[in-house]
Each structure stands twice: as C-alpha cells, then as structure tokens.
Design an enzyme around this catalytic site. Structure first.
Site: not given
Ligand code: GLN
Length: 249
Positions: A93, A194
């Site tokens: 992510c 995740h």
């Molecule tokens: N900030 C990023 C987004 O919302 C990554 C989010 C995350 O790592 N869950 O796209």
C-alpha cells in the site's frame, strides 16, 4: 540459513498490522530450519546493498508517507543495487505507492518516490475499501488466488508493459478500472493488499521466502509444504467476504 530482512520504516509504515507479515515469514522460515533476522531501517539509517535478502515496506496513510518519502526516495540507488544483486522486495500500500515515481496526495502535493516500480499514483476522491480477491500466476502454469483487504485513495497507473501482481476478481485493485492489482518486477512485488497479507496467503508467503533465499542460493529453493489448515481457512473466509462484495468496482 539466516535470512536477513531490511524492514523499512516499521515505526511509520505499519497500518493494519502489516508487521504480522514479518511474524508469518519468521515462523514459516523457522519451520524449514531457517532463521529470519529482521532489521529495522528507519529515517537516516544506512541501507547497504547486498546486506539484505529481502526488503520490506509496509503501509501508511498520507501523513506518515510524507514523513518518510524524501528519505526513501534518496535511497533509490541503493534499492536498485540491492535488487540488481538478487534481493527480493515486498511493499504494501503506502510503501508500494512510494516505490513508484511519485504519489500525488489529495491536496495535489507530490511526494517523491524511489522510482523502483514503473508506475505513478494520484489520490482520488473516493476511497477504495474492502476485501479483495486476485488471481495470480507468478510462475508459468502455477495459478493461485490472493485474498486481502484494501483501503486506499491512491489510483496507481502502471506504465505500458509493466507486469501487475495479479488480476482483480473482486475489489478495486490499482485504480478500480484496469482490472490490475499491484506490480511485479522480478523478485520485487508491490501490492495494495493488507490483511495482513501473508497469514492469509501461505503460498505467497512461501514464494516471497523462496525469493529471499534465492538471493543466497542463486535459485529459489523448493520449500517443504506445511499443514496450513488454519491458513487455508483464513484465506477462504477472506475470499468469501470478497465474493460477497461482488464484481469489480
Ligand atoms: N495514503 C495512501 C492512500 O490512501 C495509502 C494508504 C494505505 O497505506 N493504506 O492511497
């Protein structure tokens, strides 16, 4: 064998217990007689190419990403050198986004990326959240499903010809349109999944472990199978939730 992991920014990028991925990798390595030596690399710590068999970057929201982005981007040469030397990499992510060229956040500000994966990411209005299911073929003829949970505002666009990690069966994936999820570049993988990812996808945990061992051995070894009954149930549960969610988007 000792498998050395460089865990980048565990103090900043650890949303949804992405650290659980390391726990699973340690356990699966130990069951095969290997020891996982996980070393934190945070802001300003050296990253010496060749020292790590696997580099790992977890997920984080925009705020945490902004805190580490310049430090990570400045490591581009070292990370390229580590991968050229045969190390494996897994990024989840927020970490995945910052290994592309840049991440443009909701306010329109560009966070610099390390330029490892051939992609760029721009935040959209609607968050893409939920359980997801992918179909992957990381080795020719070996099809597997990956189950996990995504939560991102970023839309990631792969460059023409770049290889995704998998095809979206249920969920949004990179951008909610292309049907692609993640990116694979040799032994490096980036993904929005995740879950944490590895506890629910034992085949993928072993693939990553084998890629890390390949840094030492030259070739990914055959890992002796583990019972994985609980892991399969966890996978099935997550996959069933993704199926309830329905088709893409
Ligand atoms: N900030 C990023 C987004 O919302 C990554 C989010 C995350 O790592 N869950 O796209």
């Amino acid at each position: 064998m000792r498998v050395t992991v460089g865990h980048l920014y565990p103090d900043y990028l650890n949303i949804y217990a992405d650290r659980g991925n390391m726990a699973v990798l340690s356990w699966r390595a130990a069951r095969r007689g290997h020891e996982l030596d996980v070393r934190a690399i945070s802001l300003g710590d050296p990253l010496v190419p060749g020292e790590h068999d696997l580099l790992y970057v977890g997920g984080g929201q925009d705020r945490e990403q902004a805190l580490i982005a310049p430090d990570l981007a400045a490591r581009s040469d070292e990370i390229h050198a580590a991968l050229d030397g045969g190390a494996a990499l897994l990024a989840v992510c927020g970490g995945y986004q910052l290994l592309g060229r840049f991440y443009r956040d909701r306010a329109g500000a560009d966070l610099p990326g390390a330029g490892i994966f051939p992609l760029e990411t721009v935040a959209g209005e609607r968050r893409m959240i939920g359980d997801m299911l992918l179909e992957c073929e990381l080795e020719p003829g070996e099809r597997h499903t990956l189950a996990g949970f995504e939560n991102h505002a970023g839309r990631t666009l792969l460059d023409e010809g770049a290889e995704p990690l998998g095809r979206v069966v249920h969920g949004f994936g990179n951008d909610g349109r292309s049907g692609h999820e993640g990116c694979r570049l040799g032994r490096a993988v980036g993904t929005y999944l995740h879950g944490p990812l590895l506890p629910r996808n034992p085949w993928f945990a072993d693939w990553i472990l084998a890629q890390a061992l390949a840094h030492r051995l030259g070739e990914p070894p055959e890992l002796e199978p583990l019972p994985d009954e609980l892991e399969r149930r966890a996978h099935e549960l997550a996959a069933a939730r993704a199926r309830q969610r329905g088709g893409r988007d």
